[in-house]
Motif scaffolding. Structure first.
Motif, PDB file in Angstrom:
ATOM      1  N   ASP A 238     104.040 -67.023   3.186  1.00  0.00           N
ATOM      2  CA  ASP A 238     102.745 -67.666   3.404  1.00  0.00           C
ATOM      3  C   ASP A 238     101.760 -67.328   2.285  1.00  0.00           C
ATOM      4  O   ASP A 238     100.972 -68.174   1.859  1.00  0.00           O
ATOM      5  CB  ASP A 238     102.163 -67.260   4.758  1.00  0.00           C
ATOM      6  CG  ASP A 238     102.829 -67.971   5.923  1.00  0.00           C
ATOM      7  OD1 ASP A 238     103.634 -68.896   5.667  1.00  0.00           O
ATOM      8  OD2 ASP A 238     102.572 -67.589   7.082  1.00  0.00           O
ATOM      9  N   CYS A 241     102.713 -69.442  -0.690  1.00  0.00           N
ATOM     10  CA  CYS A 241     102.296 -70.837  -0.496  1.00  0.00           C
ATOM     11  C   CYS A 241     100.794 -71.003  -0.753  1.00  0.00           C
ATOM     12  O   CYS A 241     100.366 -71.972  -1.405  1.00  0.00           O
ATOM     13  CB  CYS A 241     102.636 -71.298   0.916  1.00  0.00           C
ATOM     14  SG  CYS A 241     104.409 -71.592   1.196  1.00  0.00           S
ATOM     15  N   ARG A 249     103.165 -73.614   5.681  1.00  0.00           N
ATOM     16  CA  ARG A 249     103.309 -72.243   6.150  1.00  0.00           C
ATOM     17  C   ARG A 249     104.604 -72.169   6.951  1.00  0.00           C
ATOM     18  O   ARG A 249     105.135 -73.188   7.400  1.00  0.00           O
ATOM     19  CB  ARG A 249     102.113 -71.819   7.021  1.00  0.00           C
ATOM     20  CG  ARG A 249     100.766 -71.859   6.297  1.00  0.00           C
ATOM     21  CD  ARG A 249     100.689 -70.851   5.167  1.00  0.00           C
ATOM     22  NE  ARG A 249      99.367 -70.827   4.536  1.00  0.00           N
ATOM     23  CZ  ARG A 249      99.042 -71.564   3.463  1.00  0.00           C
ATOM     24  NH1 ARG A 249      99.949 -72.380   2.921  1.00  0.00           N
ATOM     25  NH2 ARG A 249      97.836 -71.487   2.943  1.00  0.00           N
TER      26      ARG A 249
END
Length: 309
Positions: A238, A241, A249
């Motif tokens: 996460d 990202c 996610r």
């Protein structure tokens, strides 16, 4: 002169680049010349094979140190054992024959991941007795390979240290391999779920710096664990990202979960470590040498920039 086996691999190429940048004369052991384009100008190339003890000794001629990084990942059991265990045994023999001063053997946290006596999950520690709770071929054969090296030290006549690396990621001359592939898949929205288990993470450049410290300042027969930070798979993916500007996610799955067929490369490691309850690390020896690997916030930011470029 320093020889690096596995010199065109993800971590090996990072080690070659770091040694070269630090002003060392470097000789890269190359089995496939087509992969040598990742090596810096000024690095000597030598053809040798872990299956050929004579070629190894010739490659080591005149070398003060050998960094052994060549290893089999994802190969069938017999082939992996031949390369990881048999190859390491031949490296040790060649080091002795060539009169090399010191061997730095690159191992993995998977080779010394054992039940934690002080809590749930597992422990990866520099003073581990050896052996691993992991049963996959890679982990088992790397544990055997480490034993080959340490037994040779104990028997006398071999100056060697072990550099134990945890999950490696980040910028490397070899490009977006290793865990970088998993990060990229998550950013594309291709990782629906990942097991929520905590493991160690280290930048490839920090592994290279730690290996050099082990060579210059390490104590004979010691293991040095190179770990930047302990973090869970969902936290790492996460964070990546977000830094990569991706809206995606991942869904955190309970420890003990399985992933569906076709999961991206390296996602299965979350399953493997999830069954063990994750692990914690003791790396005081490496840090006493001066190793200062970066945490995931800085490391993933560097990785996102690298992957974007």
């Amino acid at each position: 002169m320093l020889l690096v086996t596995g010199a065109t691999g993800f971590v090996g190429s990072a080690v070659v680049a770091h040694l070269h940048e630090q002003g060392y004369a470097v000789r890269a052991m190359v089995r496939d010349p087509s992969r040598a384009d990742v090596l810096p100008d000024g690095v000597e190339r030598v053809a040798a094979d872990l299956a050929d003890a004579d070629s190894l000794a010739r490659a080591m001629d005149g070398c003060e140190g050998v960094f052994h990084l060549a290893a089999a990942v994802g190969m069938p059991g017999p082939e992996a054992r031949e390369l990881n265990v048999g190859g390491t045994r031949r490296v040790v023999e060649a080091v002795r024959r060539a009169g090399v001063r010191r061997l730095v053997h690159t191992s993995t946290s998977a080779a010394i991941c054992v039940p934690d006596p002080d809590g749930p999950g597992c422990l990866v520690a520099e003073d581990a007795a050896g052996g691993t709770a992991l049963t996959d071929t890679y982990s088992a054969t790397k544990a055997e390979a480490e034993t080959v090296v340490l037994d040779a030290v104990a028997a006398g006549g071999l100056d060697a240290v072990v550099a134990t690396v945890v999950n490696v990621y980040g910028p490397s001359p070899r490009g977006p391999l290793s865990y970088n592939q998993l990060f990229a898949a998550a950013a594309r929205g291709e990782v629906e779920g990942i097991v929520d288990t905590r493991v160690g993470w280290t930048l490839a450049q920090d592994v290279a710096a730690g290996e050099l410290l082990a060579f210059t300042d390490g104590e004979v027969g010691r293991r040095y664990v190179l770990c930047g930070q302990i973090a869970s798979f969902p936290e790492v993916l996460d964070t990546y990202c977000e830094l990569a500007g991706s809206p995606h996610r991942v869904r955190a799955l309970p420890q003990g979960s399985e992933l569906p067929p076709g999961a991206p490369p390296f996602a299965d490691r979350s399953v493997v470590y999830g069954h063990l309850g994750g692990y914690r690390v003791r790396d005081d020896g490496a840090r006493a040498l001066g190793a200062a690997p970066r945490g995931i916030a800085e490391g993933l930011a560097l990785t996102a920039d690298f992957m974007r470029a």
